[in-house]
Every structure is written in C-alpha cells, then in structure tokens.
Design a protein around this motif. Sequence first.
Motif, PDB file in Angstrom:
ATOM      1  N   SER A  35       3.371   6.261  -9.285  1.00 13.89           N
ATOM      2  CA  SER A  35       3.274   5.059 -10.098  1.00 13.89           C
ATOM      3  C   SER A  35       4.632   4.390 -10.162  1.00 13.89           C
ATOM      4  O   SER A  35       5.659   5.034 -10.005  1.00 13.89           O
ATOM      5  CB  SER A  35       2.796   5.433 -11.502  1.00 13.89           C
ATOM      6  OG  SER A  35       2.827   4.321 -12.346  1.00 13.89           O
ATOM      7  N   GLY A  36       4.643   3.112 -10.436  1.00 12.48           N
ATOM      8  CA  GLY A  36       5.902   2.396 -10.438  1.00 12.48           C
ATOM      9  C   GLY A  36       6.319   1.884 -11.779  1.00 12.48           C
ATOM     10  O   GLY A  36       7.195   1.038 -11.855  1.00 12.48           O
ATOM     11  N   ILE A  46       0.942  -2.639 -14.012  1.00 11.95           N
ATOM     12  CA  ILE A  46      -0.227  -3.477 -13.767  1.00 11.95           C
ATOM     13  C   ILE A  46       0.241  -4.647 -12.893  1.00 11.95           C
ATOM     14  O   ILE A  46       0.632  -5.688 -13.401  1.00 11.95           O
ATOM     15  CB  ILE A  46      -0.837  -3.993 -15.090  1.00 11.95           C
ATOM     16  CG1 ILE A  46      -1.142  -2.824 -16.024  1.00 11.95           C
ATOM     17  CG2 ILE A  46      -2.087  -4.820 -14.815  1.00 11.95           C
ATOM     18  CD1 ILE A  46      -1.546  -3.225 -17.421  1.00 11.95           C
ATOM     19  N   PRO A  47       0.240  -4.458 -11.556  1.00  8.09           N
ATOM     20  CA  PRO A  47       0.725  -5.517 -10.678  1.00  8.09           C
ATOM     21  C   PRO A  47      -0.065  -6.817 -10.875  1.00  8.09           C
ATOM     22  O   PRO A  47      -1.285  -6.799 -10.974  1.00  8.09           O
ATOM     23  CB  PRO A  47       0.508  -4.950  -9.277  1.00  8.09           C
ATOM     24  CG  PRO A  47       0.429  -3.472  -9.468  1.00  8.09           C
ATOM     25  CD  PRO A  47      -0.179  -3.277 -10.818  1.00  8.09           C
ATOM     26  N   SER A  48       0.644  -7.924 -10.910  1.00 15.51           N
ATOM     27  CA  SER A  48       0.002  -9.217 -11.150  1.00 15.51           C
ATOM     28  C   SER A  48      -0.762  -9.691  -9.921  1.00 15.51           C
ATOM     29  O   SER A  48      -0.658  -9.120  -8.840  1.00 15.51           O
ATOM     30  CB  SER A  48       1.057 -10.261 -11.529  1.00 15.51           C
ATOM     31  OG  SER A  48       1.738 -10.704 -10.372  1.00 15.51           O
ATOM     32  N   HIS A  49      -1.474 -10.769 -10.107  1.00 15.87           N
ATOM     33  CA  HIS A  49      -2.217 -11.375  -9.000  1.00 15.87           C
ATOM     34  C   HIS A  49      -1.288 -11.937  -7.940  1.00 15.87           C
ATOM     35  O   HIS A  49      -1.703 -12.208  -6.829  1.00 15.87           O
ATOM     36  CB  HIS A  49      -3.151 -12.470  -9.521  1.00 15.87           C
ATOM     37  CG  HIS A  49      -4.243 -11.928 -10.389  1.00 15.87           C
ATOM     38  ND1 HIS A  49      -5.277 -11.186  -9.885  1.00 15.87           N
ATOM     39  CD2 HIS A  49      -4.438 -11.989 -11.723  1.00 15.87           C
ATOM     40  CE1 HIS A  49      -6.077 -10.818 -10.864  1.00 15.87           C
ATOM     41  NE2 HIS A  49      -5.594 -11.290 -11.992  1.00 15.87           N
ATOM     42  N   TYR A  50      -0.024 -12.123  -8.290  1.00 12.67           N
ATOM     43  CA  TYR A  50       0.939 -12.680  -7.344  1.00 12.67           C
ATOM     44  C   TYR A  50       1.462 -11.647  -6.359  1.00 12.67           C
ATOM     45  O   TYR A  50       2.017 -11.995  -5.336  1.00 12.67           O
ATOM     46  CB  TYR A  50       2.117 -13.317  -8.104  1.00 12.67           C
ATOM     47  CG  TYR A  50       1.668 -14.445  -8.989  1.00 12.67           C
ATOM     48  CD1 TYR A  50       1.232 -15.652  -8.437  1.00 12.67           C
ATOM     49  CD2 TYR A  50       1.654 -14.306 -10.360  1.00 12.67           C
ATOM     50  CE1 TYR A  50       0.798 -16.680  -9.242  1.00 12.67           C
ATOM     51  CE2 TYR A  50       1.219 -15.341 -11.179  1.00 12.67           C
ATOM     52  CZ  TYR A  50       0.805 -16.525 -10.610  1.00 12.67           C
ATOM     53  OH  TYR A  50       0.369 -17.545 -11.404  1.00 12.67           O
ATOM     54  N   SER A  55       0.714  -2.981  -3.547  1.00  9.32           N
ATOM     55  CA  SER A  55       2.104  -3.344  -3.810  1.00  9.32           C
ATOM     56  C   SER A  55       3.009  -2.166  -4.163  1.00  9.32           C
ATOM     57  O   SER A  55       4.230  -2.307  -4.150  1.00  9.32           O
ATOM     58  CB  SER A  55       2.169  -4.397  -4.917  1.00  9.32           C
ATOM     59  OG  SER A  55       1.540  -3.921  -6.077  1.00  9.32           O
ATOM     60  N   LEU A  56       2.445  -0.999  -4.459  1.00 13.13           N
ATOM     61  CA  LEU A  56       3.265   0.171  -4.769  1.00 13.13           C
ATOM     62  C   LEU A  56       3.175   1.251  -3.687  1.00 13.13           C
ATOM     63  O   LEU A  56       3.671   2.362  -3.875  1.00 13.13           O
ATOM     64  CB  LEU A  56       2.852   0.765  -6.125  1.00 13.13           C
ATOM     65  CG  LEU A  56       2.994  -0.159  -7.328  1.00 13.13           C
ATOM     66  CD1 LEU A  56       2.484   0.527  -8.592  1.00 13.13           C
ATOM     67  CD2 LEU A  56       4.433  -0.590  -7.503  1.00 13.13           C
ATOM     68  N   LEU A  57       2.573   0.927  -2.556  1.00 13.37           N
ATOM     69  CA  LEU A  57       2.413   1.924  -1.491  1.00 13.37           C
ATOM     70  C   LEU A  57       3.735   2.473  -0.991  1.00 13.37           C
ATOM     71  O   LEU A  57       3.815   3.628  -0.576  1.00 13.37           O
ATOM     72  CB  LEU A  57       1.643   1.330  -0.309  1.00 13.37           C
ATOM     73  CG  LEU A  57       0.132   1.341  -0.430  1.00 13.37           C
ATOM     74  CD1 LEU A  57      -0.498   0.663   0.769  1.00 13.37           C
ATOM     75  CD2 LEU A  57      -0.380   2.743  -0.586  1.00 13.37           C
ATOM     76  N   HIS A  58       4.772   1.655  -1.007  1.00 12.04           N
ATOM     77  CA  HIS A  58       6.070   2.127  -0.517  1.00 12.04           C
ATOM     78  C   HIS A  58       6.552   3.349  -1.302  1.00 12.04           C
ATOM     79  O   HIS A  58       7.251   4.201  -0.751  1.00 12.04           O
ATOM     80  CB  HIS A  58       7.102   0.999  -0.568  1.00 12.04           C
ATOM     81  CG  HIS A  58       7.417   0.518  -1.943  1.00 12.04           C
ATOM     82  ND1 HIS A  58       6.550  -0.278  -2.681  1.00 12.04           N
ATOM     83  CD2 HIS A  58       8.483   0.737  -2.732  1.00 12.04           C
ATOM     84  CE1 HIS A  58       7.087  -0.536  -3.859  1.00 12.04           C
ATOM     85  NE2 HIS A  58       8.268   0.067  -3.921  1.00 12.04           N
ATOM     86  N   LEU A  59       6.153   3.458  -2.571  1.00  6.12           N
ATOM     87  CA  LEU A  59       6.556   4.615  -3.368  1.00  6.12           C
ATOM     88  C   LEU A  59       5.876   5.882  -2.867  1.00  6.12           C
ATOM     89  O   LEU A  59       6.511   6.926  -2.719  1.00  6.12           O
ATOM     90  CB  LEU A  59       6.226   4.383  -4.843  1.00  6.12           C
ATOM     91  CG  LEU A  59       6.875   3.158  -5.484  1.00  6.12           C
ATOM     92  CD1 LEU A  59       6.371   2.987  -6.911  1.00  6.12           C
ATOM     93  CD2 LEU A  59       8.389   3.265  -5.444  1.00  6.12           C
ATOM     94  N   ALA A  60       4.594   5.796  -2.601  1.00  8.30           N
ATOM     95  CA  ALA A  60       3.861   6.955  -2.080  1.00  8.30           C
ATOM     96  C   ALA A  60       4.359   7.331  -0.688  1.00  8.30           C
ATOM     97  O   ALA A  60       4.556   8.516  -0.388  1.00  8.30           O
ATOM     98  CB  ALA A  60       2.365   6.650  -2.042  1.00  8.30           C
ATOM     99  N   GLY A  75      -1.779   1.123  -7.369  1.00 16.74           N
ATOM    100  CA  GLY A  75      -1.203  -0.217  -7.385  1.00 16.74           C
ATOM    101  C   GLY A  75      -1.935  -1.210  -6.513  1.00 16.74           C
ATOM    102  O   GLY A  75      -1.579  -1.405  -5.356  1.00 16.74           O
ATOM    103  N   LYS A  76      -2.958  -1.813  -7.074  1.00 13.81           N
ATOM    104  CA  LYS A  76      -3.752  -2.845  -6.394  1.00 13.81           C
ATOM    105  C   LYS A  76      -4.384  -2.354  -5.094  1.00 13.81           C
ATOM    106  O   LYS A  76      -4.493  -3.080  -4.128  1.00 13.81           O
ATOM    107  CB  LYS A  76      -2.930  -4.102  -6.160  1.00 13.81           C
ATOM    108  CG  LYS A  76      -2.712  -4.892  -7.438  1.00 13.81           C
ATOM    109  CD  LYS A  76      -2.071  -6.221  -7.188  1.00 13.81           C
ATOM    110  CE  LYS A  76      -3.094  -7.177  -6.614  1.00 13.81           C
ATOM    111  NZ  LYS A  76      -2.588  -8.537  -6.529  1.00 13.81           N
ATOM    112  N   ILE A  77      -4.800  -1.108  -5.094  1.00 17.84           N
ATOM    113  CA  ILE A  77      -5.628  -0.614  -3.991  1.00 17.84           C
ATOM    114  C   ILE A  77      -7.044  -0.893  -4.459  1.00 17.84           C
ATOM    115  O   ILE A  77      -7.669  -0.089  -5.127  1.00 17.84           O
ATOM    116  CB  ILE A  77      -5.378   0.875  -3.722  1.00 17.84           C
ATOM    117  CG1 ILE A  77      -3.906   1.083  -3.379  1.00 17.84           C
ATOM    118  CG2 ILE A  77      -6.284   1.373  -2.600  1.00 17.84           C
ATOM    119  CD1 ILE A  77      -3.497   2.527  -3.266  1.00 17.84           C
ATOM    120  N   ASN A  78      -7.515  -2.093  -4.150  1.00 17.61           N
ATOM    121  CA  ASN A  78      -8.739  -2.581  -4.783  1.00 17.61           C
ATOM    122  C   ASN A  78      -9.896  -2.845  -3.829  1.00 17.61           C
ATOM    123  O   ASN A  78     -10.895  -3.420  -4.232  1.00 17.61           O
ATOM    124  CB  ASN A  78      -8.429  -3.824  -5.617  1.00 17.61           C
ATOM    125  CG  ASN A  78      -7.634  -4.852  -4.850  1.00 17.61           C
ATOM    126  OD1 ASN A  78      -7.533  -4.769  -3.632  1.00 17.61           O
ATOM    127  ND2 ASN A  78      -7.078  -5.816  -5.549  1.00 17.61           N
TER     128      ASN A  78
END
Length: 123
Positions: A35-36, A46-50, A55-60, A75-78
Amino acid sequence: MEILSHSSFLLFPIRGRMIIAKFIAQSGGGAILASGGNKATKRMTIPSHYLPPGSLLHLAMALKGEVDIPIIAVGKINTPELADRVIREKCADFVAMTRALIADPYLPEKAKAGMIFVKFLNL
C-alpha cells in the motif's frame, strides 16, 4: 496467514523500504500488502480519478524480487484485465480489488464468463 500492510512506503527511500520488507519476511509475516498511504497520505491510499489504473504497482514490483513471501498489489486495479496482467507479468503474487468488488460483487464471475464491457468516457 498474517498480512502486514506496509503503508510507510512514501516516508522511506527505496533502501529503507527493502529493509522493512525483509524484516517483515524474516519475522514470519505471511504477505506484504504494498500500500502507498495512510491517513496522512490519503491521496495515495485512495488514488484519485486523475491517476492511472495500477498507480501503486511500482511499490509491489520493487518488493517482488526482494522477499520470499507473497506481495499483494493494490491501487486502482479495477478491471479483470489489469489484475490478470499483474499476475501474468509477475508484478505481484495477488491483487486486491476491493472497490471494484464492492461496486460489482459478481465481477469475478462476469470476467470468467467473458461478460466484461469497459466503456471509456473521453472528457
């Protein structure tokens, strides 16, 4: 299984993150949720729509080769397509799709049946 959320990713440089991740693994942690954020960094929790999907995959991805316990990407894996790509490309061992599953609890069944239709709105 004990799951430890590593929400201090933004507070430490990459070397510090790896030290913490290795400590978690050596201490018997069952998995690391990459988590970031936390309450102080809600924009990352809670990553925004922008922000783009994943958006947090780089952490994993940064942790994946460093520890021998499962890494959970968030992170927005939706979409099922993105979740599948994350696993297939070995960016993480698991994905968490909480908000997507709250919005549609039947999403996994629909994906398995090929009933996913993604519409993009160009503003």
